[in-house]
Design a protein around this motif. Structure first.
Motif, short mmCIF file in Angstrom:
data_model
loop_
_atom_site.label_atom_id
_atom_site.label_comp_id
_atom_site.label_asym_id
_atom_site.label_seq_id
_atom_site.Cartn_x
_atom_site.Cartn_y
_atom_site.Cartn_z
N ALA A 66 63.86 76.12 -4.60
CA ALA A 66 62.63 75.69 -5.13
C ALA A 66 62.43 74.25 -5.53
O ALA A 66 62.09 73.64 -4.73
CB ALA A 66 61.51 77.18 -4.96
N LEU A 67 62.11 73.87 -6.17
CA LEU A 67 62.47 72.49 -7.62
C LEU A 67 63.46 71.62 -6.02
O LEU A 67 62.68 70.81 -6.30
CB LEU A 67 62.46 72.68 -8.68
N LEU A 68 64.85 71.83 -5.87
CA LEU A 68 65.31 70.91 -5.52
C LEU A 68 65.08 70.94 -3.76
O LEU A 68 64.95 69.43 -3.63
CB LEU A 68 65.84 71.78 -5.45
N MET A 69 64.12 72.10 -3.59
CA MET A 69 64.01 71.64 -1.90
C MET A 69 62.38 70.61 -2.26
O MET A 69 62.13 69.69 -1.29
CB MET A 69 63.84 72.21 -1.20
N VAL A 70 61.68 70.63 -3.28
CA VAL A 70 60.39 70.37 -2.46
C VAL A 70 60.94 69.10 -3.66
O VAL A 70 59.77 67.56 -2.95
CB VAL A 70 58.99 70.96 -4.10
N ALA A 71 61.62 68.47 -3.56
CA ALA A 71 62.41 67.05 -4.69
C ALA A 71 62.32 66.41 -4.09
O ALA A 71 62.04 64.87 -4.00
CB ALA A 71 62.38 67.63 -5.88
N ALA A 72 63.13 67.12 -2.84
CA ALA A 72 64.22 66.55 -1.59
C ALA A 72 63.68 66.44 -0.66
O ALA A 72 64.13 65.61 0.36
CB ALA A 72 65.76 67.04 -1.56
N LYS A 73 62.35 66.86 -0.74
CA LYS A 73 61.45 66.70 0.29
C LYS A 73 62.22 67.82 1.85
O LYS A 73 62.08 66.64 3.03
CB LYS A 73 61.60 65.74 0.78
N LEU A 74 63.08 68.63 1.44
CA LEU A 74 63.77 69.30 2.78
C LEU A 74 62.48 71.00 2.77
O LEU A 74 62.01 71.30 1.96
CB LEU A 74 64.67 69.76 2.21
N PRO A 75 63.02 70.52 4.48
CA PRO A 75 61.74 72.17 4.57
C PRO A 75 62.53 73.15 4.44
O PRO A 75 63.49 73.03 4.15
CB PRO A 75 62.21 72.06 6.28
N PHE A 76 61.61 74.60 4.12
CA PHE A 76 62.37 75.50 3.48
C PHE A 76 63.61 76.12 4.18
O PHE A 76 64.50 76.67 3.97
CB PHE A 76 61.49 76.33 2.63
N SER A 77 62.14 76.40 5.54
CA SER A 77 63.28 77.05 6.68
C SER A 77 64.23 75.93 7.67
O SER A 77 65.45 77.04 7.96
CB SER A 77 62.03 76.60 7.92
N GLN A 78 64.55 74.92 7.18
CA GLN A 78 66.13 74.21 7.06
C GLN A 78 66.96 73.90 6.02
O GLN A 78 67.53 73.31 6.51
CB GLN A 78 65.53 72.91 7.09
N THR A 79 66.57 74.38 4.92
CA THR A 79 67.84 74.27 4.29
C THR A 79 68.47 75.80 3.82
O THR A 79 67.23 77.00 3.63
CB THR A 79 66.79 74.49 2.19
N GLY A 80 69.79 75.77 3.73
CA GLY A 80 70.60 77.01 2.75
C GLY A 80 70.55 77.50 1.64
O GLY A 80 71.00 76.15 0.98
N LEU A 81 70.36 78.49 1.16
CA LEU A 81 70.85 78.29 -0.31
C LEU A 81 72.06 79.47 -0.93
O LEU A 81 71.95 80.33 0.09
CB LEU A 81 69.61 79.13 -1.41
N ILE A 82 72.75 78.81 -1.12
CA ILE A 82 74.13 79.63 -1.71
C ILE A 82 74.00 81.03 -2.61
O ILE A 82 73.54 80.23 -4.04
CB ILE A 82 75.57 79.30 -1.69
#
Length: 230
Positions: free
Chosen positions: A61-77
């Motif tokens: 969650a930190l990385l997505m917020v920091a990188a301004k990446l929408p959660f719905s458009q980011t895949g987490l391994i």
């Protein structure tokens, strides 16, 4: 988990739970655990693979917020044995796009995960996150990076973005379920673009070299951040 050759569904892309969770995380990292971000301008155009140290369940969650990446458009391994094989964690797939990987099946498990990543990346321009250490650190110290992240980026033909997370383990330590108010920082380095290698033996040596280079880059981000805070 979907059967072989059957496309996975990504419920986090289309439901309000994911949107609400994203808003909640942004609020937490703005007011409760204040987040500082460095190197945001180093992010290339999507798709790319963020490779970071890992010490807390809030890291993604930190990385997505920091990188301004929408959660719905980011895949987490995510480890299949932890996030997919335990029934009580099934709800997480409605909050984030989890890509399963078999941690104990070696190359076979990695290639299956890569194929799922290809499915995910086919839809629009998205990003992926992986933790090369393979597990969370108990102490916050960086462990040896494995070659899997390099192999994945090479097979997907996308650049790697090295990242360092500072203090997440203090906000939510391993084994804890309550987030503590803590100042947190995320730093991004310039992307790493991998080279094409035709010779198989040369390729495996290259994977090891690049895994070490990636770890050194993340450790450099750590050192720069610690020096800046002195």
């Amino acid at each position: 988990m979907a059967q072989k050759n059957q496309p996975l569904k990504w419920p986090a892309q289309t439901n309000n739970w994911s949107k609400g969770f994203e808003l909640f995380c942004k609020t937490v990292f703005r007011y409760y655990c204040k987040l500082s971000v460095y190197g945001l301008d180093n992010l290339p155009k999507k798709p790319f693979l963020i490779c970071s140290n890992h010490s807390s369940h809030i890291d993604s969650a930190l990385l997505m917020v920091a990188a301004k990446l929408p959660f719905s458009q980011t895949g987490l391994i995510a480890a299949k044995d932890y996030f997919f094989d335990q029934a009580d964690k099934g709800y997480l797939q409605y909050l984030m796009n989890l890509v399963p990987i078999e941690r104990k099946s070696g190359t076979k498990g990695l290639m299956e995960s890569i194929n799922i990543c290809k499915q995910f990346l086919q839809q629009d321009q998205k990003a992926l996150i992986i933790y090369p250490e393979g597990t969370r650190s108990n102490t916050g110290k960086i462990s040896k990076f494995k070659e899997g992240a390099i192999i994945m980026a090479n097979e997907l033909q996308i650049p790697i973005v090295p990242a360092y997370i500072h203090n997440a383990n203090k906000a939510l330590p391993k084994g804890s379920y309550i987030i503590r108010p803590t100042s947190i920082s995320v730093s991004f380095a310039k992307p790493i673009f991998l080279e094409t290698k035709e010779d198989r033996k040369e390729l495996f040596a290259y994977y090891k070299t690049m895994a070490l280079e990636l770890q050194n880059t993340v450790e450099s981000l750590r050192n720069e951040l610690h020096d800046a805070k002195k």
